[in-house]
Design a protein around this motif. Structure first.
Motif, PDB file in Angstrom:
ATOM      1  N   LEU A 291      -0.374   9.740   3.877  1.00 47.95           N
ATOM      2  CA  LEU A 291      -0.249  11.162   4.194  1.00 47.95           C
ATOM      3  C   LEU A 291       1.138  11.480   4.745  1.00 47.95           C
ATOM      4  N   MET A 292       1.671  10.528   5.513  1.00 46.46           N
ATOM      5  CA  MET A 292       2.996  10.761   6.074  1.00 46.46           C
ATOM      6  C   MET A 292       4.055  10.868   4.976  1.00 46.46           C
ATOM      7  N   SER A 293       3.903  10.069   3.911  1.00 44.66           N
ATOM      8  CA  SER A 293       4.857  10.184   2.789  1.00 44.66           C
ATOM      9  C   SER A 293       4.808  11.586   2.195  1.00 44.66           C
ATOM     10  N   GLU A 294       3.599  12.107   2.066  1.00 43.84           N
ATOM     11  CA  GLU A 294       3.446  13.458   1.506  1.00 43.84           C
ATOM     12  C   GLU A 294       4.101  14.503   2.415  1.00 43.84           C
ATOM     13  N   LEU A 295       3.912  14.316   3.717  1.00 42.87           N
ATOM     14  CA  LEU A 295       4.506  15.252   4.675  1.00 42.87           C
ATOM     15  C   LEU A 295       6.037  15.184   4.619  1.00 42.87           C
ATOM     16  N   SER A 296       6.572  13.976   4.462  1.00 45.07           N
ATOM     17  CA  SER A 296       8.038  13.826   4.386  1.00 45.07           C
ATOM     18  C   SER A 296       8.613  14.615   3.221  1.00 45.07           C
ATOM     19  N   LEU A 297       7.905  14.598   2.091  1.00 41.67           N
ATOM     20  CA  LEU A 297       8.385  15.343   0.924  1.00 41.67           C
ATOM     21  C   LEU A 297       8.456  16.834   1.231  1.00 41.67           C
ATOM     22  N   LEU A 298       7.422  17.338   1.888  1.00 39.54           N
ATOM     23  CA  LEU A 298       7.400  18.761   2.221  1.00 39.54           C
ATOM     24  C   LEU A 298       8.517  19.109   3.206  1.00 39.54           C
ATOM     25  N   ARG A 299       8.701  18.235   4.197  1.00 40.49           N
ATOM     26  CA  ARG A 299       9.787  18.447   5.170  1.00 40.49           C
ATOM     27  C   ARG A 299      11.130  18.504   4.468  1.00 40.49           C
ATOM     28  N   ALA A 300      11.354  17.558   3.563  1.00 38.20           N
ATOM     29  CA  ALA A 300      12.660  17.462   2.891  1.00 38.20           C
ATOM     30  C   ALA A 300      12.924  18.697   2.036  1.00 38.20           C
ATOM     31  N   GLU A 301      11.927  19.124   1.283  1.00 31.17           N
ATOM     32  CA  GLU A 301      12.099  20.285   0.412  1.00 31.17           C
ATOM     33  C   GLU A 301      12.358  21.545   1.243  1.00 31.17           C
ATOM     34  N   THR A 302      11.624  21.672   2.337  1.00 27.88           N
ATOM     35  CA  THR A 302      11.755  22.857   3.181  1.00 27.88           C
ATOM     36  C   THR A 302      13.132  22.915   3.837  1.00 27.88           C
ATOM     37  N   SER A 303      13.576  21.782   4.384  1.00 27.26           N
ATOM     38  CA  SER A 303      14.863  21.839   5.084  1.00 27.26           C
ATOM     39  C   SER A 303      16.029  21.931   4.110  1.00 27.26           C
ATOM     40  N   SER A 304      15.909  21.337   2.921  1.00 24.99           N
ATOM     41  CA  SER A 304      17.038  21.467   1.991  1.00 24.99           C
ATOM     42  C   SER A 304      17.089  22.890   1.428  1.00 24.99           C
ATOM     43  N   GLY A 305      15.933  23.530   1.274  1.00 27.40           N
ATOM     44  CA  GLY A 305      15.914  24.930   0.841  1.00 27.40           C
ATOM     45  C   GLY A 305      16.640  25.813   1.842  1.00 27.40           C
ATOM     46  N   LEU A 306      16.364  25.576   3.119  1.00 28.32           N
ATOM     47  CA  LEU A 306      17.036  26.342   4.174  1.00 28.32           C
ATOM     48  C   LEU A 306      18.543  26.093   4.138  1.00 28.32           C
ATOM     49  N   ALA A 307      18.936  24.833   4.008  1.00 19.80           N
ATOM     50  CA  ALA A 307      20.370  24.487   4.011  1.00 19.80           C
ATOM     51  C   ALA A 307      21.086  25.159   2.837  1.00 19.80           C
ATOM     52  N   ASP A 308      20.454  25.148   1.656  1.00 17.05           N
ATOM     53  CA  ASP A 308      21.078  25.781   0.478  1.00 17.05           C
ATOM     54  C   ASP A 308      21.240  27.286   0.685  1.00 17.05           C
ATOM     55  N   PHE A 309      20.234  27.885   1.309  1.00 20.71           N
ATOM     56  CA  PHE A 309      20.298  29.327   1.551  1.00 20.71           C
ATOM     57  C   PHE A 309      21.412  29.666   2.538  1.00 20.71           C
ATOM     58  N   LEU A 310      21.526  28.878   3.600  1.00 17.96           N
ATOM     59  CA  LEU A 310      22.566  29.130   4.602  1.00 17.96           C
ATOM     60  C   LEU A 310      23.949  28.983   3.976  1.00 17.96           C
ATOM     61  N   ALA A 311      24.110  27.950   3.137  1.00 20.38           N
ATOM     62  CA  ALA A 311      25.409  27.733   2.484  1.00 20.38           C
ATOM     63  C   ALA A 311      25.743  28.918   1.576  1.00 20.38           C
ATOM     64  N   GLY A 312      24.761  29.378   0.787  1.00 19.37           N
ATOM     65  CA  GLY A 312      24.986  30.506  -0.130  1.00 19.37           C
ATOM     66  C   GLY A 312      25.227  31.809   0.607  1.00 19.37           C
ATOM     67  N   SER A 313      24.641  31.940   1.806  1.00 15.55           N
ATOM     68  CA  SER A 313      24.783  33.188   2.569  1.00 15.55           C
ATOM     69  C   SER A 313      26.140  33.300   3.234  1.00 15.55           C
ATOM     70  N   GLU A 314      26.785  32.163   3.474  1.00 20.83           N
ATOM     71  CA  GLU A 314      28.076  32.182   4.174  1.00 20.83           C
ATOM     72  C   GLU A 314      29.211  32.639   3.280  1.00 20.83           C
ATOM     73  N   GLU A 315      29.018  32.470   1.972  1.00 21.23           N
ATOM     74  CA  GLU A 315      30.098  32.848   1.049  1.00 21.23           C
ATOM     75  C   GLU A 315      30.248  34.359   0.990  1.00 21.23           C
ATOM     76  N   PRO A 316      31.497  34.842   0.895  1.00 15.03           N
ATOM     77  CA  PRO A 316      31.684  36.287   0.773  1.00 15.03           C
ATOM     78  C   PRO A 316      31.002  36.793  -0.507  1.00 15.03           C
ATOM     79  N   GLY A 317      30.272  37.894  -0.394  1.00 14.53           N
ATOM     80  CA  GLY A 317      29.594  38.458  -1.562  1.00 14.53           C
ATOM     81  C   GLY A 317      28.299  37.741  -1.915  1.00 14.53           C
ATOM     82  N   ARG A 318      28.062  36.615  -1.266  1.00 12.61           N
ATOM     83  CA  ARG A 318      26.824  35.835  -1.473  1.00 12.61           C
ATOM     84  C   ARG A 318      26.536  35.616  -2.964  1.00 12.61           C
ATOM     85  N   GLU A 319      27.607  35.412  -3.748  1.00  9.89           N
ATOM     86  CA  GLU A 319      27.394  35.371  -5.192  1.00  9.89           C
ATOM     87  C   GLU A 319      26.562  34.184  -5.646  1.00  9.89           C
ATOM     88  N   ARG A 320      26.659  33.109  -4.873  1.00 14.24           N
ATOM     89  CA  ARG A 320      25.913  31.919  -5.275  1.00 14.24           C
ATOM     90  C   ARG A 320      24.401  32.178  -5.280  1.00 14.24           C
TER      91      ARG A 320
END
Lengths: 398, 82
Positions: A291-320
Motif C-alpha cells: 500500500l505504501m508503494s501505491e501511496l508513493s506514486l500518488l505523492r509523486a504525481e501530486t507534487s510534480s504536478g504542483l511543481a510544473d504548475f509553479l514553474a509555468g506560472s512564473e514565466e511572463p505571460g504564462r505561455e507554457r
C-alpha cells in the motif's frame, strides 16, 4: 498618511504560520466533526467557521488587498492537511480557493474584482461555484445561459446548474455564462454574483455516496449584476491558465490527504496487531508495504504536478500553461490522482479487514473510500480522456 | 492560401455561421469554433498543406483567425526554406 497593510514577515514565514494554523484546525475542529458531517450530510460549519476566524478564506489574496499573501504551494498543502481529517471540509476549502486564486491571477484591468477580493478578506466571504450547466453534457467550455442586458444598465441571467458546491452556505457565486445573448456557446465569461444580487432555487435533493457535507444540489441561479462583475479576460484563457490546473492540483492534494489518512489508519491497525504478538510479523504488514508503494506514486504525481504548475506560472505571460503538453499534463494529474486515491483507500480496507469496514472503529476507512470515489466524477474522467485523445492526434512533444 | 484555409475551416471547423461570410481577421472562436473542432482544423490544415506544426505553434492564438493561420503557415515555410 498612507496606512500600509501590516505584512508579517517573509512569504516563507507567512506560509509556515498559515499551514501550522490549518493543521491545528484540521486536528482540533475538522476531525472532531468529520463523522457527523458525513453521517448527516450536513455542511461542515464548525471547520469553515474556524478557518474564517483565522482569515484562511483569504489566505491567497495578496497582502495589499488585505489577504494573507501565502503562496500557492501553501494553499495546496492546506488542502492536503484538511483532507487528512475531513474530506468534505477540504473540498469546500479547495473549491473556494480555486475561485479566489483564479480571480487573483486575472486581476489585470479588473478593479471591481480587486475591490471584491478586499471584501472577501474583510468579511471572509465564502464563494460557491456554478460552472456546470444542464444541457452542456458536462462540458465546462460551453454555456447555455447568457449575460443579458436589462433596464438601467444592469445585466441579468438565469442558469440551470446541476451542482452548485455548498450553494446554500455560500456568500457569493462564481459562474460561467455566455458573454451575450447572441454569443456562441464557447464565448464565455466568468461572472461573480454577490449574495444580495442572487437568488438560488434548489432543484432536486442531496444524498450522495461520499463528500456528503459539501451539500451541492442543483440550483437555478438568477442574478442581476453590473457589467464590471464580468472578468475581462475571456474564460477560454482563464480556464487553461488557472481554473483547470488549479482545480486539478488542489483536488489532487486533498485526495492525497484522504488516501494518506486511510494509509495511516491501516498502519495503526498493523502496529496494534504487531504489538499483540511481539516477534512475529502480522500477515497484514506486507500488504501495508504494498500500500505504501501505491501511496508513493500518488505523492509523486501530486507534487510534480504542483511543481510544473509553479514553474509555468512564473514565466511572463504564462505561455507554457497554454501548450498542449501542459493541458495534457494537468489532465493526467487529475485522472491519475482520482483513480489512485480510491485504490489506496480500498487497499487500506483490505489491510484492516472488518474493523476497517465498520464505521465506528479507529481503523474505519469507509468514509475515506466513499469520499475518494467522487474524484473520478468531478469532471468525469472519460470526458477528460476525450479531450486528451483529441489533443494527442495533433500534439508532438508530450 | 486563405481560400484553401477557409475551405478547410468550412469542412472541419463546425462553425454555426458560414465561414465564407467571415473576414480573414474574424475571431474563429468567437464565431463558435470549439476547442475540439480546432484540433480537427489543425489536423486538416497539416494535411492540406503537407506540413507539421511544432507544438509551439499549436496554440489558440495561431488558430484564432484565417489570417493567423496563414501567418503560422508562412512562418513554417520560411523555416523549411532556411
Amino acid at each position: 498618511m498612507t496606512t500600509l497593510t501590516v505584512i508579517a514577515g517573509t512569504r516563507a514565514e507567512r506560509d509556515q504560520t498559515f499551514v501550522d494554523t490549518v493543521c491545528r484546525l484540521a486536528d482540533d475542529v475538522a476531525a472532531t466533526h468529520a463523522d457527523a458531517v458525513d453521517r448527516e450530510a450536513r455542511f461542515p460549519i464548525e471547520a469553515i467557521d474556524a478557518l474564517r476566524a483565522h482569515g484562511a478564506l483569504s489566505a491567497f489574496v495578496p497582502c495589499a488587498l488585505g489577504g494573507g499573501g501565502v503562496s500557492f504551494g501553501a494553499l495546496a498543502t492546506a488542502c492536503l492537511e484538511l483532507g487528512r481529517r475531513c474530506g468534505t471540509s477540504a473540498m469546500v476549502f479547495a473549491m473556494h480557493q480555486i475561485q479566489v486564486a483564479t480571480m487573483v491571477r486575472h486581476l489585470d484591468d479588473a478593479p471591481w474584482f480587486a475591490d471584491y477580493l478586499r471584501d472577501v478578506a474583510a468579511g471572509q466571504r465564502l464563494i460557491a461555484s456554478a460552472t456546470s450547466e444542464v444541457g452542456t453534457g458536462g462540458d465546462m467550455r460551453r454555456s447555455v445561459a447568457a449575460v443579458t442586458p436589462a433596464d438601467g444598465g444592469w445585466l441579468t441571467f438565469e442558469k440551470q446548474a446541476p451542482t452548485v458546491s455548498y450553494g446554500a452556505y455560500a456568500d457569493d457565486v462564481f459562474l460561467t455564462l455566455r458573454r451575450a445573448p447572441e454569443a456562441e456557446p464557447g464565448d464565455q465569461v466568468i461572472v461573480l454574483a454577490r449574495a444580495e444580487q442572487t437568488t438560488l432555487e434548489q432543484m432536486g435533493s442531496w444524498d450522495p455516496l461520499g463528500m456528503r457535507g459539501t451539500c451541492s444540489p442543483g440550483y437555478v441561479v438568477r442574478a442581476r449584476i453590473a457589467a464590471e462583475q464580468m472578468l475581462p479576460t475571456p474564460f477560454a484563457r482563464v480556464c487553461t491558465e488557472s481554473v483547470v490546473p488549479i482545480s486539478h492540483i488542489l483536488w489532487s492534494h486533498l485526495w492525497l490527504g484522504i488516501a494518506t489518512d486511510a494509509f495511516d489508519r491501516a498502519r495503526a491497525f498493523v502496529r496494534a496487531s504487531a504489538r499483540r504478538q511481539p516477534g512475529t510479523q502480522p500477515p497484514s504488514a506486507q500488504r501495508l508495504s504494498h500500500l505504501m508503494s501505491e501511496l508513493s506514486l500518488l505523492r509523486a504525481e501530486t507534487s510534480s504536478g504542483l511543481a510544473d504548475f509553479l514553474a509555468g506560472s512564473e514565466e511572463p505571460g504564462r505561455e507554457r500553461l497554454s501548450t498542449m503538453a501542459a493541458v495534457l499534463r494537468f489532465n493526467n494529474l487529475k485522472i491519475a490522482a482520482s483513480e489512485q486515491a480510491p485504490r489506496i483507500c480500498q487497499g487500506a480496507l483490505s489491510v484492516c479487514g472488518i474493523v476497517g469496514y465498520k464505521n465506528d472503529t479507529p481503523y474505519s476507512v469507509g468514509r475515506h473510500l466513499r469520499d475518494s470515489l467522487s474524484a473520478c466524477l468531478m469532471v468525469a474522467n472519460e470526458r477528460i480522456h476525450q479531450t486528451n485523445a483529441g489533443l494527442l492526434l495533433i500534439a508532438k512533444d508530450v | 492560401m486563405n481560400d484553401l484555409i477557409r475551405q478547410v475551416i468550412a469542412e472541419h471547423g463546425r462553425l454555426p455561421v458560414d465561414v465564407h461570410a467571415l473576414g480573414d481577421e474574424a475571431d474563429l472562436y468567437r464565431a463558435g469554433m470549439t476547442s475540439h473542432a480546432s484540433v480537427n482544423v489543425m489536423l486538416a490544415i497539416e494535411n492540406a498543406f503537407d506540413v507539421e506544426f511544432p507544438d509551439a505553434m499549436l496554440n489558440r492564438s495561431s488558430f484564432e483567425s484565417i489570417a493567423a493561420i496563414a501567418v503560422a503557415l508562412a512562418a513554417l515555410n520560411q523555416e523549411v526554406a532556411a
